[in-house]
Write a protein that holds these residues in place. Structure first.
Motif, PDB file in Angstrom:
ATOM      1  N   ASP A   1     -36.136 -28.872  13.754  1.00 39.38           N
ATOM      2  CA  ASP A   1     -35.976 -27.215  13.760  1.00 39.38           C
ATOM      3  C   ASP A   1     -36.266 -26.527  14.955  1.00 39.38           C
ATOM      4  O   ASP A   1     -35.933 -25.463  15.334  1.00 39.38           O
ATOM      5  CB  ASP A   1     -37.339 -26.816  12.695  1.00 39.38           C
ATOM      6  CG  ASP A   1     -36.652 -27.045  11.300  1.00 39.38           C
ATOM      7  OD1 ASP A   1     -35.800 -27.422  10.976  1.00 39.38           O
ATOM      8  OD2 ASP A   1     -37.919 -26.966  10.472  1.00 39.38           O
ATOM      9  N   THR A   2     -36.605 -27.502  16.065  1.00 40.84           N
ATOM     10  CA  THR A   2     -36.937 -26.737  17.422  1.00 40.84           C
ATOM     11  C   THR A   2     -36.072 -27.389  18.241  1.00 40.84           C
ATOM     12  O   THR A   2     -36.289 -27.178  19.355  1.00 40.84           O
ATOM     13  CB  THR A   2     -38.446 -26.907  17.614  1.00 40.84           C
ATOM     14  OG1 THR A   2     -39.064 -28.125  17.605  1.00 40.84           O
ATOM     15  CG2 THR A   2     -39.299 -26.111  16.748  1.00 40.84           C
ATOM     16  N   ALA A   3     -35.341 -28.648  17.976  1.00 42.59           N
ATOM     17  CA  ALA A   3     -34.772 -29.226  18.978  1.00 42.59           C
ATOM     18  C   ALA A   3     -33.401 -28.580  19.456  1.00 42.59           C
ATOM     19  O   ALA A   3     -33.013 -28.821  20.349  1.00 42.59           O
ATOM     20  CB  ALA A   3     -34.326 -30.475  18.324  1.00 42.59           C
ATOM     21  N   PHE A   4     -32.681 -27.776  18.614  1.00 43.50           N
ATOM     22  CA  PHE A   4     -31.701 -27.091  19.030  1.00 43.50           C
ATOM     23  C   PHE A   4     -31.371 -25.645  19.107  1.00 43.50           C
ATOM     24  O   PHE A   4     -30.529 -24.903  19.241  1.00 43.50           O
ATOM     25  CB  PHE A   4     -30.489 -27.527  17.969  1.00 43.50           C
ATOM     26  CG  PHE A   4     -30.344 -28.960  17.645  1.00 43.50           C
ATOM     27  CD1 PHE A   4     -29.504 -29.743  18.454  1.00 43.50           C
ATOM     28  CD2 PHE A   4     -31.052 -29.563  16.736  1.00 43.50           C
ATOM     29  CE1 PHE A   4     -29.601 -31.033  18.436  1.00 43.50           C
ATOM     30  CE2 PHE A   4     -30.974 -30.872  16.547  1.00 43.50           C
ATOM     31  CZ  PHE A   4     -30.205 -31.785  17.283  1.00 43.50           C
ATOM     32  N   ASP A   5     -32.557 -25.088  19.184  1.00 46.53           N
ATOM     33  CA  ASP A   5     -32.806 -23.528  19.310  1.00 46.53           C
ATOM     34  C   ASP A   5     -32.180 -23.098  20.735  1.00 46.53           C
ATOM     35  O   ASP A   5     -31.412 -21.934  20.519  1.00 46.53           O
ATOM     36  CB  ASP A   5     -34.450 -23.148  19.119  1.00 46.53           C
ATOM     37  CG  ASP A   5     -35.180 -23.882  20.145  1.00 46.53           C
ATOM     38  OD1 ASP A   5     -34.933 -24.788  20.822  1.00 46.53           O
ATOM     39  OD2 ASP A   5     -36.363 -23.474  20.347  1.00 46.53           O
ATOM     40  N   GLN A   6     -32.220 -23.790  21.745  1.00 49.07           N
ATOM     41  CA  GLN A   6     -31.606 -23.445  22.968  1.00 49.07           C
ATOM     42  C   GLN A   6     -30.133 -23.146  22.669  1.00 49.07           C
ATOM     43  O   GLN A   6     -29.590 -22.471  23.222  1.00 49.07           O
ATOM     44  CB  GLN A   6     -32.018 -24.034  24.121  1.00 49.07           C
ATOM     45  CG  GLN A   6     -31.465 -23.759  25.571  1.00 49.07           C
ATOM     46  CD  GLN A   6     -31.918 -24.887  26.753  1.00 49.07           C
ATOM     47  OE1 GLN A   6     -32.558 -25.679  26.518  1.00 49.07           O
ATOM     48  NE2 GLN A   6     -31.412 -24.339  27.756  1.00 49.07           N
ATOM     49  N   LEU A   7     -29.697 -24.316  22.071  1.00 48.17           N
ATOM     50  CA  LEU A   7     -28.377 -24.383  21.929  1.00 48.17           C
ATOM     51  C   LEU A   7     -27.570 -23.210  21.161  1.00 48.17           C
ATOM     52  O   LEU A   7     -26.578 -22.726  21.707  1.00 48.17           O
ATOM     53  CB  LEU A   7     -27.989 -25.754  21.173  1.00 48.17           C
ATOM     54  CG  LEU A   7     -26.511 -26.269  21.342  1.00 48.17           C
ATOM     55  CD1 LEU A   7     -25.907 -26.504  22.699  1.00 48.17           C
ATOM     56  CD2 LEU A   7     -26.390 -27.607  20.458  1.00 48.17           C
ATOM     57  N   THR A   8     -28.354 -22.742  20.082  1.00 50.86           N
ATOM     58  CA  THR A   8     -27.905 -21.851  19.131  1.00 50.86           C
ATOM     59  C   THR A   8     -28.159 -20.236  19.881  1.00 50.86           C
ATOM     60  O   THR A   8     -27.360 -19.524  19.688  1.00 50.86           O
ATOM     61  CB  THR A   8     -28.704 -21.709  17.871  1.00 50.86           C
ATOM     62  OG1 THR A   8     -29.827 -21.830  17.929  1.00 50.86           O
ATOM     63  CG2 THR A   8     -27.943 -22.795  16.968  1.00 50.86           C
ATOM     64  N   ASP A   9     -29.131 -20.223  20.476  1.00 51.52           N
ATOM     65  CA  ASP A   9     -29.610 -19.041  21.257  1.00 51.52           C
ATOM     66  C   ASP A   9     -28.365 -18.704  22.290  1.00 51.52           C
ATOM     67  O   ASP A   9     -28.169 -17.599  22.580  1.00 51.52           O
ATOM     68  CB  ASP A   9     -30.922 -19.029  21.450  1.00 51.52           C
ATOM     69  CG  ASP A   9     -31.901 -18.912  20.608  1.00 51.52           C
ATOM     70  OD1 ASP A   9     -31.657 -18.724  19.487  1.00 51.52           O
ATOM     71  OD2 ASP A   9     -33.130 -19.208  20.930  1.00 51.52           O
ATOM     72  N   THR A  10     -28.269 -19.722  23.306  1.00 53.56           N
ATOM     73  CA  THR A  10     -27.256 -19.696  24.209  1.00 53.56           C
ATOM     74  C   THR A  10     -26.028 -19.151  23.827  1.00 53.56           C
ATOM     75  O   THR A  10     -25.272 -18.338  24.573  1.00 53.56           O
ATOM     76  CB  THR A  10     -27.288 -20.830  25.053  1.00 53.56           C
ATOM     77  OG1 THR A  10     -28.540 -21.102  25.483  1.00 53.56           O
ATOM     78  CG2 THR A  10     -26.355 -20.706  26.389  1.00 53.56           C
ATOM     79  N   THR A  11     -25.568 -19.787  22.707  1.00 55.08           N
ATOM     80  CA  THR A  11     -24.104 -19.544  22.438  1.00 55.08           C
ATOM     81  C   THR A  11     -23.686 -18.259  21.413  1.00 55.08           C
ATOM     82  O   THR A  11     -22.624 -18.298  21.023  1.00 55.08           O
ATOM     83  CB  THR A  11     -23.356 -20.743  21.973  1.00 55.08           C
ATOM     84  OG1 THR A  11     -24.189 -21.194  20.669  1.00 55.08           O
ATOM     85  CG2 THR A  11     -23.648 -21.935  22.847  1.00 55.08           C
ATOM     86  N   GLY A  12     -24.813 -17.610  20.866  1.00 58.02           N
ATOM     87  CA  GLY A  12     -24.768 -16.689  19.870  1.00 58.02           C
ATOM     88  C   GLY A  12     -24.501 -17.337  18.486  1.00 58.02           C
ATOM     89  O   GLY A  12     -24.189 -16.675  17.264  1.00 58.02           O
ATOM     90  N   GLY A  13     -25.025 -18.558  18.153  1.00 57.03           N
ATOM     91  CA  GLY A  13     -24.838 -19.094  16.819  1.00 57.03           C
ATOM     92  C   GLY A  13     -26.182 -18.994  16.159  1.00 57.03           C
ATOM     93  O   GLY A  13     -27.044 -17.980  16.345  1.00 57.03           O
ATOM     94  N   LYS A  14     -26.637 -20.099  15.420  1.00 56.72           N
ATOM     95  CA  LYS A  14     -27.955 -19.722  14.518  1.00 56.72           C
ATOM     96  C   LYS A  14     -28.479 -20.992  14.003  1.00 56.72           C
ATOM     97  O   LYS A  14     -27.528 -22.083  13.809  1.00 56.72           O
ATOM     98  CB  LYS A  14     -27.549 -18.830  13.248  1.00 56.72           C
ATOM     99  CG  LYS A  14     -28.582 -18.558  12.378  1.00 56.72           C
ATOM    100  CD  LYS A  14     -28.396 -17.568  11.223  1.00 56.72           C
ATOM    101  CE  LYS A  14     -29.418 -17.310  10.280  1.00 56.72           C
ATOM    102  NZ  LYS A  14     -29.163 -16.247   9.373  1.00 56.72           N
ATOM    103  N   LEU A  15     -29.757 -21.145  14.097  1.00 55.37           N
ATOM    104  CA  LEU A  15     -30.353 -22.289  13.622  1.00 55.37           C
ATOM    105  C   LEU A  15     -30.833 -22.227  12.167  1.00 55.37           C
ATOM    106  O   LEU A  15     -31.683 -21.249  11.880  1.00 55.37           O
ATOM    107  CB  LEU A  15     -31.457 -22.774  14.536  1.00 55.37           C
ATOM    108  CG  LEU A  15     -32.308 -23.953  14.085  1.00 55.37           C
ATOM    109  CD1 LEU A  15     -31.475 -25.070  14.250  1.00 55.37           C
ATOM    110  CD2 LEU A  15     -33.474 -24.140  14.898  1.00 55.37           C
TER     111      LEU A  15
END
Length: 490
Positions: free
Chosen positions: A307-321
């Motif tokens: 749940d917290t491992a990919f937040d940077q990835l989604t936030d940076t690209t405009g996606g969603k977790l």
């Protein structure tokens, strides 16, 4: 009797001038064949006739435009006929490769012919040309299918095939939600292709893009070749368009690129890190927040640690977790796929008609007025556009999947050829109508502007006789004052 003013001569002279002007006008009409040679001849008629003349000339040009349009559609149909034959041959080879009597070497030989056929299809698509327009390399889908002229979205599913994903039936929930996901994208005017990449293999394994829900579901199911290594970042890095995997998937030119990761891991077993991958997917290579150049990344996290491992990835690209508590049941997963994810992709990609898609539309001017247009939607008949870019027959399972993909491609080519045939027939009917309209408009203009030669000749003869008699009478009228001299003599 008067000497200073010869009224008879003046009157005769006036009449003679009028007759000469009439004769001159008759000569002008007879020599030009036109009833109206200058605005004064018929001011209202001139205005009407010029408007009709513009209509006639416009209809004549529209007739030539439609003939050009027919030639273009015939060119496209000819190219598709060649491609259709090659796709049929590819299906024949896939059926051959599915036979259990073949060895691995036999299938490799078949694969070589398949690769040559793919090159041949791309050669035809890229080199079919009409006046600089290449109708078989355009990114617009057929108008007979849902989602025509929609924004192009190329989506890659990154699937974690580790034991916990399989054991909890999470993968089954994803597979069940794929059909609704594809339908949802289509209803939102998104022209989506979906590829699949296995992130749980020692050597990355993938399936190329397809728009068919059945093929996509089959791709997800047949990629279940997991090992103990789960490598989301490494595989994502390789799947960008210029990456090792990305170059093989068949991304479409001008499409929106979107990644969707399904996993329950919270770390990377291979090389790579979240920060490095975020930089790679961020369009400007500078982590300043989402912009339109990013490869948007969405993550379905099936574990609390993820749940917290990919937040940077989604936030940076405009996606969603999508966190684990949001997708705890199979129904939750399907709902997020079919509703939330489709909404998010539509909102972030802009939805609607893309500027790239517009490039694949031609507008034929088929009438004399501004709005008289006919829309021609072109075709992407490359291997990527047909969804057969990555067709392989290396194994029996691959050959079976290839048959399904080639069936879809054959149907698409057939529908495209049918579309161009319909365009040709429509243009022929429009051409007949335009030529008829041009004939009637020309007839109307002729009645206003053309001279009636028989009538004008009759008028000319009458006026010519009047002019000759007027000249004779003018001479006689000039002799009348001579009678005064006789009076003076007496």
């Amino acid at each position: 009797m008067r000497i200073n003013h010869n009224i008879q001569s003046i009157n005769t002279y006036r009449q003679l001038n009028l007759t000469q002007a009439s004769v001159s006008k008759s000569l002008e009409k007879l020599s030009s064949g036109l009833r109206i040679n200058q605005a004064a001849d018929d001011a209202a008629g001139l205005a009407i006739s010029k408007k009709m003349q513009a209509q006639v000339r416009g209809l004549n040009q529209a007739e030539r435009n439609m003939l050009d349009g027919i030639s273009l559609t015939q060119t496209a149909d000819g190219g598709l006929a060649g491609i259709q034959d090659m796709v049929q041959r590819m299906r024949e080879l896939a059926l051959q490769a599915s036979n259990g009597t073949l060895t691995t070497e036999d299938r490799r030989a078949i694969q070589k012919e398949l690769e040559q056929l793919k090159k041949g299809i791309n050669e035809i698509a890229n080199n079919t040309d009409f006046n600089g327009i290449r109708p078989l390399t355009q990114e617009v889908t057929t108008p007979f299918l849902p989602g025509a002229n929609a924004a192009m979205v190329d989506i890659v599913f990154f699937i974690d095939y580790s034991g916990s994903m399989l054991g909890a039936n999470r993968l089954d929930a994803v597979i069940q939600g794929i059909s609704g996901f594809v339908d949802g994208l289509t209803k939102k005017s998104l022209n989506a292709n979906i590829a699949v990449v296995n992130i749980t293999t020692q050597n990355p394994y993938y399936k190329p893009f397809s728009e068919n829900a059945l093929v996509i579901k089959n791709n997800v199911e047949t990629l279940n070749t997991a090992t103990s290594l789960t490598k989301p970042y490494e595989n994502i890095n390789k799947t960008v368009p210029e990456g090792e995997i990305g170059q093989k998937l068949g991304y479409r030119s001008g499409s929106e690129k979107i990644f969707v990761l399904f996993t329950d891991v919270d770390n990377e077993s291979g090389s790579g890190s979240e920060g490095d991958t975020a930089v790679l997917l961020e369009g400007t290579n500078d982590i300043l927040g989402y912009d339109e150049d990013d490869i948007q990344t969405y993550v379905f996290s099936f574990g609390s640690l993820a749940d917290t491992a990919f937040d940077q990835l989604t936030d940076t690209t405009g996606g969603k977790l999508y966190k684990s508590d949001e997708i705890s049941t199979a129904d939750d997963v399907k709902n997020k796929l079919q509703n939330d994810l489709t909404d998010d992709i539509e909102n972030n990609s802009g939805g609607g008609i893309s500027s790239e898609a517009q490039k694949g539309i031609l507008y034929l001017q088929v009438g004399a007025n501004q709005s008289d247009e006919m829309e021609i939607r072109l075709t992407n008949a490359t291997t990527a556009g047909l969804g057969i870019h990555g067709v392989s027959v290396d194994t029996h399972e691959d050959a079976q999947l290839a048959i399904m993909q080639l069936d879809v491609a054959i149907e698409k080519v057939s529908m495209e050829r049918s579309k161009y045939g319909a365009y040709q027939n429509a243009l022929k009917y429009l051409h007949t109508n335009v030529t008829n309209a041009a004939e009637n408009a020309t007839s109307s203009e002729s009645r206003i502007t053309d001279a009636n030669m028989a009538f004008e000749m009759t008028e000319f003869t009458k006026r010519n006789i009047l002019m000759q008699s007027g000249q004779a009478m003018f001479a006689q009228s000039n002799q009348l004052p001579q009678g005064i001299l006789e009076l003076l003599k007496s």
